[in-house]
Motif scaffolding. Structure first.
Motif, PDB file in Angstrom:
ATOM      1  N   LEU A 225      12.620 133.065  71.865  1.00 29.02           N
ATOM      2  CA  LEU A 225      13.397 133.526  73.010  1.00 29.02           C
ATOM      3  C   LEU A 225      14.261 134.736  72.651  1.00 29.02           C
ATOM      4  O   LEU A 225      14.389 135.685  73.439  1.00 29.02           O
ATOM      5  CB  LEU A 225      14.265 132.390  73.549  1.00 29.02           C
ATOM      6  CG  LEU A 225      13.506 131.266  74.265  1.00 29.02           C
ATOM      7  CD1 LEU A 225      14.461 130.152  74.649  1.00 29.02           C
ATOM      8  CD2 LEU A 225      12.782 131.798  75.505  1.00 29.02           C
ATOM      9  N   ALA A 226      14.854 134.721  71.461  1.00 30.72           N
ATOM     10  CA  ALA A 226      15.678 135.849  71.031  1.00 30.72           C
ATOM     11  C   ALA A 226      14.825 137.111  70.905  1.00 30.72           C
ATOM     12  O   ALA A 226      15.220 138.198  71.353  1.00 30.72           O
ATOM     13  CB  ALA A 226      16.350 135.536  69.704  1.00 30.72           C
ATOM     14  N   PHE A 227      13.649 136.959  70.313  1.00 28.85           N
ATOM     15  CA  PHE A 227      12.731 138.080  70.144  1.00 28.85           C
ATOM     16  C   PHE A 227      12.271 138.615  71.497  1.00 28.85           C
ATOM     17  O   PHE A 227      12.275 139.826  71.743  1.00 28.85           O
ATOM     18  CB  PHE A 227      11.530 137.604  69.324  1.00 28.85           C
ATOM     19  CG  PHE A 227      10.578 138.690  68.922  1.00 28.85           C
ATOM     20  CD1 PHE A 227      10.814 139.448  67.794  1.00 28.85           C
ATOM     21  CD2 PHE A 227       9.429 138.941  69.661  1.00 28.85           C
ATOM     22  CE1 PHE A 227       9.927 140.444  67.407  1.00 28.85           C
ATOM     23  CE2 PHE A 227       8.542 139.921  69.293  1.00 28.85           C
ATOM     24  CZ  PHE A 227       8.788 140.676  68.157  1.00 28.85           C
TER      25      PHE A 227
ATOM     26  N   ALA B 177      14.713 128.242  55.455  1.00 34.14           N
ATOM     27  CA  ALA B 177      13.758 129.297  55.138  1.00 34.14           C
ATOM     28  C   ALA B 177      13.069 129.803  56.406  1.00 34.14           C
ATOM     29  O   ALA B 177      12.894 131.016  56.595  1.00 34.14           O
ATOM     30  CB  ALA B 177      12.722 128.782  54.134  1.00 34.14           C
ATOM     31  N   TYR B 178      12.688 128.878  57.276  1.00 30.00           N
ATOM     32  CA  TYR B 178      12.045 129.288  58.531  1.00 30.00           C
ATOM     33  C   TYR B 178      13.022 130.048  59.413  1.00 30.00           C
ATOM     34  O   TYR B 178      12.671 131.052  60.038  1.00 30.00           O
ATOM     35  CB  TYR B 178      11.500 128.070  59.263  1.00 30.00           C
ATOM     36  CG  TYR B 178      10.592 128.408  60.429  1.00 30.00           C
ATOM     37  CD1 TYR B 178       9.672 129.447  60.338  1.00 30.00           C
ATOM     38  CD2 TYR B 178      10.647 127.690  61.618  1.00 30.00           C
ATOM     39  CE1 TYR B 178       8.833 129.762  61.385  1.00 30.00           C
ATOM     40  CE2 TYR B 178       9.810 127.993  62.676  1.00 30.00           C
ATOM     41  CZ  TYR B 178       8.911 129.023  62.558  1.00 30.00           C
ATOM     42  OH  TYR B 178       8.088 129.344  63.606  1.00 30.00           O
ATOM     43  N   ARG B 179      14.267 129.597  59.429  1.00 32.03           N
ATOM     44  CA  ARG B 179      15.290 130.282  60.203  1.00 32.03           C
ATOM     45  C   ARG B 179      15.472 131.724  59.699  1.00 32.03           C
ATOM     46  O   ARG B 179      15.641 132.656  60.478  1.00 32.03           O
ATOM     47  CB  ARG B 179      16.617 129.525  60.123  1.00 32.03           C
ATOM     48  CG  ARG B 179      17.613 129.892  61.226  1.00 32.03           C
ATOM     49  CD  ARG B 179      18.956 129.212  61.002  1.00 32.03           C
ATOM     50  NE  ARG B 179      18.822 127.783  60.767  1.00 32.03           N
ATOM     51  CZ  ARG B 179      18.699 126.895  61.723  1.00 32.03           C
ATOM     52  NH1 ARG B 179      18.692 127.267  62.989  1.00 32.03           N
ATOM     53  NH2 ARG B 179      18.592 125.602  61.430  1.00 32.03           N
ATOM     54  N   ALA B 180      15.395 131.893  58.384  1.00 30.60           N
ATOM     55  CA  ALA B 180      15.543 133.220  57.787  1.00 30.60           C
ATOM     56  C   ALA B 180      14.379 134.127  58.176  1.00 30.60           C
ATOM     57  O   ALA B 180      14.572 135.318  58.450  1.00 30.60           O
ATOM     58  CB  ALA B 180      15.639 133.103  56.265  1.00 30.60           C
ATOM     59  N   VAL B 181      13.172 133.569  58.195  1.00 28.93           N
ATOM     60  CA  VAL B 181      11.993 134.358  58.595  1.00 28.93           C
ATOM     61  C   VAL B 181      12.129 134.825  60.037  1.00 28.93           C
ATOM     62  O   VAL B 181      11.942 136.010  60.348  1.00 28.93           O
ATOM     63  CB  VAL B 181      10.704 133.513  58.435  1.00 28.93           C
ATOM     64  CG1 VAL B 181       9.524 134.229  59.101  1.00 28.93           C
ATOM     65  CG2 VAL B 181      10.412 133.277  56.969  1.00 28.93           C
ATOM     66  N   ILE B 182      12.462 133.906  60.921  1.00 30.48           N
ATOM     67  CA  ILE B 182      12.599 134.239  62.334  1.00 30.48           C
ATOM     68  C   ILE B 182      13.717 135.257  62.551  1.00 30.48           C
ATOM     69  O   ILE B 182      13.564 136.232  63.299  1.00 30.48           O
ATOM     70  CB  ILE B 182      12.878 132.963  63.160  1.00 30.48           C
ATOM     71  CG1 ILE B 182      11.704 131.989  63.070  1.00 30.48           C
ATOM     72  CG2 ILE B 182      13.171 133.319  64.611  1.00 30.48           C
ATOM     73  CD1 ILE B 182      10.428 132.471  63.684  1.00 30.48           C
ATOM     74  N   ALA B 183      14.841 135.049  61.879  1.00 27.46           N
ATOM     75  CA  ALA B 183      15.984 135.953  62.039  1.00 27.46           C
ATOM     76  C   ALA B 183      15.654 137.358  61.558  1.00 27.46           C
ATOM     77  O   ALA B 183      16.080 138.346  62.169  1.00 27.46           O
ATOM     78  CB  ALA B 183      17.194 135.403  61.284  1.00 27.46           C
ATOM     79  N   SER B 184      14.901 137.469  60.476  1.00 29.64           N
ATOM     80  CA  SER B 184      14.570 138.793  59.946  1.00 29.64           C
ATOM     81  C   SER B 184      13.692 139.571  60.921  1.00 29.64           C
ATOM     82  O   SER B 184      13.858 140.784  61.085  1.00 29.64           O
ATOM     83  CB  SER B 184      13.867 138.666  58.593  1.00 29.64           C
ATOM     84  OG  SER B 184      12.573 138.105  58.717  1.00 29.64           O
ATOM     85  N   LEU B 185      12.774 138.882  61.586  1.00 26.34           N
ATOM     86  CA  LEU B 185      11.908 139.547  62.560  1.00 26.34           C
ATOM     87  C   LEU B 185      12.717 140.035  63.760  1.00 26.34           C
ATOM     88  O   LEU B 185      12.552 141.169  64.225  1.00 26.34           O
ATOM     89  CB  LEU B 185      10.810 138.593  63.026  1.00 26.34           C
ATOM     90  CG  LEU B 185       9.821 138.124  61.960  1.00 26.34           C
ATOM     91  CD1 LEU B 185       8.838 137.136  62.563  1.00 26.34           C
ATOM     92  CD2 LEU B 185       9.080 139.306  61.352  1.00 26.34           C
TER      93      LEU B 185
END
Length: 208
Positions: free
Chosen positions: A130-132, A64-72
């Motif tokens: 880092l991706a962001f 779920a946290y991975r999904a939040v970060i990926a969506s941003l």
């Protein structure tokens, strides 16, 4: 709590629905209060089916946290247009709904409290940050270059760190007390602050 109606969905869709249900429950009840039973109820499935997709609640929380970060990161990376437009849109996206709203701040508060003590969440957070930041760094490099001020990776990195911190602070303010600000005010403040930092106006490039 609303229960979603049941139907036989494809594997990928069902997994996504379970992740969304997990996020809904975490937003409403916090990490400890979001039980597998509540998540199953919200998704309209049995607890047994939840365990078919996720071996534990910890895995569900991590995904779920991975999904939040990926969506941003995805929203930020998909901006289009000339360099100035992309930079402006990047800033605006991160200070307006759905990125900046009460659900987002609830999720952030729930997850960030565990990042320091959960190595899995810490790694997800680090990779996402880092991706962001790398997306922002690339936007800044393009913007500075088109304005006749090319900058190296280290200079762009420092700008990206500063701007990310600025946007994060305004994001928290907007999520917690959005009614205290006029419509578009936080975006306007962010734009003015970034322009002051870079020493350049962020306006759309004229077609030549």
């Amino acid at each position: 709590m609303n229960r979603r109606s049941f139907y036989r969905a494809p594997e990928g869709e069902r997994r996504h629905a379970l992740i969304e249900a997990t996020l809904d429950c975490i937003s409403e009840f916090g990490l400890k209060g979001a039980t597998v039973r509540q998540i199953a109820l919200r998704a309209g499935v049995t607890a047994g089916l939840v365990r078919h997709y996720f071996v534990s609640k910890d895995q569900m929380v991590a995904e779920a946290y991975r999904a939040v970060i990926a969506s941003l990161t995805e929203k930020a990376a998909n901006v289009e247009g000339d360099p100035a437009t992309r930079l402006r849109d990047f800033i605006a996206i991160n200070l307006t709904e759905p990125v900046a709203d009460s659900r987002s701040i609830s999720l952030w508060a729930a997850f960030i409290s565990q990042v320091r003590v959960d190595p899995v969440l810490a790694e997800i957070h680090r990779d996402g940050y880092l991706a962001f930041r790398n997306v922002l760094q690339a936007l800044l490099a393009d913007f500075l270059a088109v304005n006749g001020r090319p900058a190296g990776p280290e200079e762009c990195r420092r700008y990206a760190i500063a701007i990310n911190g600025l946007v994060d602070g305004l994001w928290v303010e907007g999520c917690l007390a959005g009614d205290l600000f006029r419509e578009g005010e936080l975006v306007s403040i962010a734009m003015a602050s970034v322009e002051a930092l870079l020493g350049l106006p962020i306006k759309k490039t004229e077609n030549k």
